[in-house]
Write an enzyme that holds these catalytic residues in place. Structure first.
Site, PDB file in Angstrom:
ATOM      1  N   LYS A 176      13.366   9.212  36.079  1.00 40.63           N
ATOM      2  CA  LYS A 176      14.560   9.303  35.236  1.00 40.63           C
ATOM      3  C   LYS A 176      14.845   7.935  34.615  1.00 40.63           C
ATOM      4  O   LYS A 176      14.603   6.926  35.259  1.00 40.63           O
ATOM      5  CB  LYS A 176      15.767   9.761  36.063  1.00 40.63           C
ATOM      6  CG  LYS A 176      15.576  11.077  36.795  1.00 40.63           C
ATOM      7  CD  LYS A 176      15.485  12.256  35.858  1.00 40.63           C
ATOM      8  CE  LYS A 176      15.340  13.567  36.632  1.00 40.63           C
ATOM      9  NZ  LYS A 176      15.202  14.724  35.745  1.00 40.63           N
ATOM     10  N   HIS A 294       5.288  22.906  35.916  1.00 34.03           N
ATOM     11  CA  HIS A 294       6.733  22.861  35.716  1.00 34.03           C
ATOM     12  C   HIS A 294       7.129  24.138  34.977  1.00 34.03           C
ATOM     13  O   HIS A 294       6.537  24.466  33.954  1.00 34.03           O
ATOM     14  CB  HIS A 294       7.111  21.622  34.901  1.00 34.03           C
ATOM     15  CG  HIS A 294       8.586  21.366  34.844  1.00 34.03           C
ATOM     16  ND1 HIS A 294       9.465  22.230  34.235  1.00 34.03           N
ATOM     17  CD2 HIS A 294       9.346  20.349  35.321  1.00 34.03           C
ATOM     18  CE1 HIS A 294      10.694  21.751  34.335  1.00 34.03           C
ATOM     19  NE2 HIS A 294      10.647  20.615  34.987  1.00 34.03           N
TER      20      HIS A 294
END
Length: 485
Positions: A176, A294
């Protein structure tokens, strides 16, 4: 209008429009064969449409039918190739919705092709006007069909052997912010997280090759970080390098480069499509690489209860397709995940055989014919203070990914990773000692935090963070009589 054609005194053919239930698509006495593919649909007919006719229409439009009778049906084994709806039940507590059980002959499907399967099962039928909504809830895939697929490229057992890590969940974190970092700073995040105690780090779904960071630059810095962390900790580490790209040629190029750099794992997104997923799974099997998927985009069609495709079906398709990891929900995190339903997803990924378990949303027995097991991944809004709940709900064959719960730690990324590792080790020790770690969890974590400042900081920071929202997708399993009786 329905006109009969008579040949030598015998009626051979009727032209015009007929009800689907009168064309052979509704057979309440049909006994499904062991080799049939069975689909369970949630059907919501338009007002005034007979539910039996609506269910028969789904069978017809997902197999051989069109809007009118066609004479070329007589050139095929039409009775064999017609899908057969054999049971219709009202959905408990959902007025106007019905479960339709439909059997398909195995010869309707190309062996080993998810794209071909889905072209029928979730093709034009989902736009059929007589239906308000349609959802594919579950499927029974026969062993004869399952055996035509590769299955997970690596599987849980071999992945653990490759990582040399046993008896506990694996730990990971998504880098992140997901977008905007330079390659150098991105690699530094990877290094700090792996050095602090995580097993994996991960690209997020939408980091590919953008102006702020070319894919090759990211791969180089990430693998430098992996190698440095491995040397420092003595543990095998990995980072999911996202090879998702515009073309298969680009994806193969990126995957090959990841392999050249020494990566043990590459990543793809669900949005690349079923053919691309199977192609990458075959590449991963051939090249001894773990393949992480994902599930980006799935909620556009899995989240609503009355229309789309249940994630349990997506999980089944992805196990066939051959991925090694799939995001499957956390229950306690920020993303959609009813506990009972999520258990069903995890069982699909990890078991050799799934018995019918209606309370978990599994409507059929499913045998996996010795396909490798698929490692579920839990991510999205989880932190160290939930470790006892995560271990209890999800078991040990899972990757727990603490993105914000690692990188948002007040003492830094490495401290965040250490907090998660210490919390996990404390919980595993308690489990192995036979303690009631679920109920004693807060006490176990508090004691571990006495000798681990990063864990104490994590518990203090996120102690009141919960995501207690009602799930939009829960099992419907109250026993009900069939409307076909």
């Amino acid at each position: 209008m329905n006109e009969a054609v008579t040949i030598r005194g015998k009626e051979r053919y009727k032209s015009g429009v007929m009800e689907y239930k009168k064309m052979g698509y509704w057979e309440p006495d049909y006994e499904p064969k062991d080799t049939d593919v069975i689909a369970l649909f949630r059907v919501t007919p338009q007002d005034g449409v007979d539910p039996i006719e609506a269910a028969a229409a789904v069978a017809g439009e997902s197999s051989t039918a069109t809007w009118t009778v066609v004479w070329t049906d007589r050139l095929t084994a039409a009775e064999k190739y017609r899908a057969k709806c054999y049971r219709v039940d009202p959905v408990p507590n959902s007025l106007g919705q019905y479960f339709a059980y439909i059997a398909y002959d195995l010869d309707l499907f190309e062996p080993g092709s998810i794209s071909n399967l889905t072209a029928s099962i979730i093709g034009n039928v989902f736009g059929f006007k007589p239906l308000k909504a349609l959802r594919l809830e579950d499927m029974r895939l026969p062993i004869a069909y399952v055996k035509t697929f590769q299955g997970p490229a690596t599987g849980i057992v071999v992945e653990r052997e490759r990582m040399d890590k046993f008896g506990r969940p694996l730990l990971g974190a998504t880098v992140k912010p997901k977008l905007g970092l330079s390659g150098r700073n991105y690699g530094r995040v990877v290094y700090e997280a792996l050095k602090g105690g995580l097993d994996f780090t991960k690209d997020d779904e939408n980091i590919n090759s953008q102006p702020f960071m070319h894919w090759r630059e990211r791969f180089q810095y990430c693998m430098e970080a992996v190698n440095k962390a491995q040397a420092q900790t003595g543990e095998i580490k990995g980072t999911y390098l996202n090879v998702t790209a515009a073309t298969m040629e680009d994806m193969y190029e990126r995957a090959e480069y990841a392999k050249e750099l020494g990566s043990i794992i590459v990543m793809i997104d669900l949005v690349i499509g079923y053919t691309a997923i199977q192609s990458m799974a075959k590449w991963a099997r051939k090249n001894d690489m773990i393949l992480h998927l994902h599930r980006a985009g799935h909620s556009t069609y899995t989240r609503q209860r009355n229309h789309g495709v249940s994630f349990r079906v997506i999980a089944k398709w992805m196990r066939l397709a051959g991925v090694d990891h799939i995001h499957a929900g956390t229950v306690v995190g920020k993303l959609e995940g009813d506990p009972a339903t999520t258990k069903g997803y995890y069982d699909i990924c990890r078991e050799d055989f799934n018995p019918m378990t209606l309370e978990n949303g599994l409507f059929f027995d499913q045998h996996w014919a010795s396909l490798n097991k698929l490692m579920p991944v839990a991510s999205g809004g989880i932190h160290a203070g939930q470790m006892h709940q995560l271990l209890h709900l999800l078991g040990e064959d899972v990757v727990l990914q603490f993105g914000g719960g690692t990188i948002g730690h007040p003492m830094g990324i490495a401290a965040g990773a250490t907090a998660n590792r210490v919390a996990l080790e404390a919980m595993i020790l308690a489990r192995n000692e036979g303690r009631d770690y679920l109920h004693e969890g807060p006490e176990i974590l508090a004691k571990a935090a006495q000798t681990c400042t990063p864990l104490k900081a994590a518990l203090d920071t996120w102690k009141n963070v919960t995501f207690n929202y009602e799930s939009t997708d829960t099992p419907d399993y109250a026993p009900t009589p069939s409307v076909s009786v």
